[in-house]
Every structure is written in structure tokens, then in C-alpha cells.
Scaffold this motif. Structure first.
Motif: not given
Length: 81
Positions: A68-80
């Protein structure tokens, strides 16, 4: 329905279920909730109680912040960024 202040709680329940081959019904049975509740949680239509959030994290054996998080999770495999 369980949300306060219009804040959305983002989650990775469906990702964790898929990784472990767990159905919504299996997760619901393990948590003692209706399987539709798992769907509501996954879609962000319902924010879990703290107790339920901790039980979900314990079921997957991960810290609650992984689920769980208050902000959306980064997409898996997304560049930092």
C-alpha cells in the motif's frame, strides 16, 4: 466507502496475487473477507482498515509499504526519474 478526505490508497494486491498464483477467492478466504472485497481493494474503490492492510501484508510476507502507498506505484520496469 472506507476512504477519508478523498485520498486514494494505491496498492499492489493484484500484482502480488499474480506473482504467487493466488486467486481473489483464496486471498479472501485467508483474510476472512468476501472475495468481492478483494476486487474493491484492488481497484482502489475501497481503502482497507489498518488491521486488514496489515493482514494482507502478512499474508504475502512483505512490509505493508510494499502493498500500500498514498502515491501511485512506479510501473515495473519503468526507468527511474
Amino acid at each position: 466507502m472506507g476512504q477519508t478526505g478523498g485520498e486514494t490508497v494505491h496498492n499492489r494486491i493484484s500484482v502480488l496475487r499474480a506473482e504467487r498464483g493466488v486467486s481473489r477467492r483464496q486471498l479472501a478466504d485467508a483474510l476472512g473477507v468476501h472475495y468481492q472485497t478483494v476486487g474493491y481493494l484492488e481497484r482502489g474503490e475501497y481503502s482497507p482498515s489498518l488491521h486488514l492492510a496489515l493482514r494482507i501484508a502478512a499474508f504475502f510476507d512483505v512490509p505493508v509499504e510494499v502493498v500500500f502507498a498514498l502515491e501511485p506505484f512506479a510501473r515495473i520496469g519503468a526507468a527511474p526519474e
